[in-house]
Motif scaffolding. Structure first.
Motif, PDB file in Angstrom:
ATOM      1  N   ARG A 168      11.473  -8.704 -12.397  1.00 38.22           N
ATOM      2  CA  ARG A 168      12.067 -10.015 -12.141  1.00 38.22           C
ATOM      3  C   ARG A 168      11.384 -11.047 -13.041  1.00 38.22           C
ATOM      4  N   PRO A 169      12.020 -12.179 -13.254  1.00 38.79           N
ATOM      5  CA  PRO A 169      11.416 -13.211 -14.104  1.00 38.79           C
ATOM      6  C   PRO A 169      10.065 -13.654 -13.563  1.00 38.79           C
ATOM      7  N   GLY A 170       9.119 -13.886 -14.462  1.00 40.94           N
ATOM      8  CA  GLY A 170       7.804 -14.366 -14.094  1.00 40.94           C
ATOM      9  C   GLY A 170       6.773 -13.275 -13.889  1.00 40.94           C
ATOM     10  N   MET A 171       7.204 -12.042 -13.598  1.00 36.11           N
ATOM     11  CA  MET A 171       6.252 -10.931 -13.505  1.00 36.11           C
ATOM     12  C   MET A 171       5.642 -10.657 -14.869  1.00 36.11           C
ATOM     13  N   MET A 172       4.419 -10.182 -14.883  1.00 38.62           N
ATOM     14  CA  MET A 172       3.858  -9.727 -16.149  1.00 38.62           C
ATOM     15  C   MET A 172       4.420  -8.350 -16.486  1.00 38.62           C
ATOM     16  N   GLU A 173       4.558  -8.096 -17.779  1.00 38.09           N
ATOM     17  CA  GLU A 173       5.052  -6.793 -18.223  1.00 38.09           C
ATOM     18  C   GLU A 173       4.206  -5.657 -17.639  1.00 38.09           C
ATOM     19  N   THR A 174       2.897  -5.842 -17.623  1.00 41.83           N
ATOM     20  CA  THR A 174       2.007  -4.795 -17.122  1.00 41.83           C
ATOM     21  C   THR A 174       2.179  -4.542 -15.633  1.00 41.83           C
ATOM     22  N   ASP A 175       2.602  -5.553 -14.868  1.00 39.85           N
ATOM     23  CA  ASP A 175       2.837  -5.351 -13.442  1.00 39.85           C
ATOM     24  C   ASP A 175       4.028  -4.419 -13.215  1.00 39.85           C
ATOM     25  N   VAL A 176       5.062  -4.602 -14.017  1.00 36.51           N
ATOM     26  CA  VAL A 176       6.220  -3.709 -13.914  1.00 36.51           C
ATOM     27  C   VAL A 176       5.816  -2.283 -14.299  1.00 36.51           C
ATOM     28  N   LEU A 177       5.053  -2.167 -15.361  1.00 36.09           N
ATOM     29  CA  LEU A 177       4.616  -0.845 -15.807  1.00 36.09           C
ATOM     30  C   LEU A 177       3.759  -0.164 -14.748  1.00 36.09           C
ATOM     31  N   ALA A 178       2.918  -0.930 -14.067  1.00 33.53           N
ATOM     32  CA  ALA A 178       2.071  -0.347 -13.028  1.00 33.53           C
ATOM     33  C   ALA A 178       2.911   0.287 -11.919  1.00 33.53           C
ATOM     34  N   GLU A 179       3.990  -0.378 -11.529  1.00 28.35           N
ATOM     35  CA  GLU A 179       4.873   0.190 -10.507  1.00 28.35           C
ATOM     36  C   GLU A 179       5.525   1.479 -11.010  1.00 28.35           C
ATOM     37  N   ALA A 180       5.940   1.471 -12.273  1.00 25.19           N
ATOM     38  CA  ALA A 180       6.570   2.660 -12.849  1.00 25.19           C
ATOM     39  C   ALA A 180       5.580   3.815 -12.942  1.00 25.19           C
ATOM     40  N   GLU A 181       4.351   3.529 -13.386  1.00 26.09           N
ATOM     41  CA  GLU A 181       3.349   4.589 -13.518  1.00 26.09           C
ATOM     42  C   GLU A 181       3.016   5.210 -12.167  1.00 26.09           C
TER      43      GLU A 181
END
Length: 369
Positions: A168-181
């Motif tokens: 979602r807008p405003g999240m850091m790219e790394t936060d999204v990646l952490a969920e995926a990992e």
């Protein structure tokens, strides 16, 4: 995998004889996985003469495990720090008593200490790069390899779903990646072999970006490029998520890439050259008016132990003929137009006798949130 090793060693030895080399000196994890049959060897090295028996060196504490797991018959342990993989390989070379030996290396994976030990053993040695021959030998996959890549592909689907759900807008790219990992690890992935990407729109035209602590922008595409692995074998997948109200031209670019991938996959079969595949994709992109912005001369690579193997390369003008049970990724490059370009899509795909099979299964979208 153990039963596959004699055939792999024989193929490497045939290539060494063809190149006029005395031996291959293998230090890198990728080719140790392939030619020795173990995916958890650290501090190991493999000497493969063009004629005769190969010898695998490992730390003494791991010797019993390596003998059980590896397809190499001659496993020689060494005590550390009295010895190392470098000194053991140097001693092996000295015992061969070759005059001006010609040795093959994979070009990216030899340390200065490795080279110094070999040079001390044979000051008149000559060296040759065997990276591409090794990739070529590795390019046609056995059923066991395909099974591991299928497992990695299933983990990728879990990771992509987690990323799509949370971005979602405003999240850091790394936060999204952490969920995926996290989702991929729970689904069986043993890690990625490359620096994965979650990219907000303003960073998508960089050549090799990776997820950073950059906030995700609204009203634009987010590229999510993930990798997973199973016992040394990898798969990768890329999708694009559109947030808010993206520019119509950006959506059209993604639809163009998606259709170019479909056209290319439809043509993917044994006997087709890599250049023919590239031409099929490029012709469609040009037809859609994006020819001048389609700047990459390659649209895919082999996939296996490495996420991008350099045989085959799906490239403009390539005469390389694709074979059954090769695995490739298609179609990563984007259309390079500042402000609107950047969306990407790719999948890991098995070439079968009658066509292609996706090892990464996830809706191609576009995903709009």
């Amino acid at each position: 995998m153990k039963k596959l090793i004699p055939g792999r060693i024989a193929a490497l030895q045939a290539k060494l004889r063809e190149l006029g080399l005395n031996a291959a000196m293998i230090y890198d994890r990728e080719n140790l996985i392939y030619f020795a049959g173990v995916d958890d060897l650290e501090g190991g090295a493999l000497a493969v003469p063009a004629e005769g028996e190969p010898e695998l060196f490992c730390l003494w504490m791991e010797a019993n495990h390596i003998r059980d797991a590896s397809g190499i018959q001659k496993v020689t342990p060494y005590p550390f720090p009295a010895n190392s993989q470098s000194t053991m390989m140097g001693a092996w070379l000295k015992r061969q008593n070759w005059k001006a030996p010609k040795l093959g290396f994979t070009r990216y994976f030899i340390s200065l200490k490795d080279y110094q030990s070999l040079l001390a053993a044979a000051p008149d040695l000559e060296v040759c790069d065997i990276a591409i021959p090794c990739y070529e030998i590795r390019s046609v996959k056995a059923p066991e390899e395909i099974e591991r890549m299928q497992t990695a592909g299933k983990a990728l689907a879990a990771g992509m779903q987690a990323a799509v759900d949370c971005v979602r807008p405003g999240m850091m790219e790394t936060d999204v990646l952490a969920e995926a990992e996290y989702a991929m690890a729970k689904a069986g992935s043993m890690g990625s072999s490359f620096r994965m990407q979650v990219l907000t729109h303003s960073r998508q035209l960089n050549l090799h970006p990776y997820a950073s602590q950059t906030p995700i922008e609204d009203n634009g595409p987010v590229v999510i490029h993930l990798g997973a692995s199973c016992r040394g074998y990898t798969a990768k997948m890329c999708r694009t998520v559109f947030l808010g109200t993206p520019k119509p031209e950006t959506l059209r670019i993604y639809e163009t890439l998606k259709e170019a991938q479909r056209i290319t996959v439809d043509a993917l079969r044994p006997g087709v050259t890599c250049g023919e595949l590239y031409d099929a994709a490029a012709a469609y992109v040009k037809e859609q008016g994006f020819g001048k912005s389609w700047v990459m001369d390659h649209i895919g690579y082999g996939v296996g132990i490495r996420q991008s193997e350099f045989y085959p390369i799906i490239a403009k003008g390539s005469k390389t003929v694709l074979r059954e049970n090769m695995v490739v990724d298609l179609l990563l490059p984007t259309i390079y137009i500042p402000g609107v370009g950047g969306p990407r899509i790719t999948d890991t795909i098995l070439i079968k006798e009658d066509g292609a099979e996706f090892l990464t299964e996830f809706p191609s979208g576009p995903v709009c949130k």
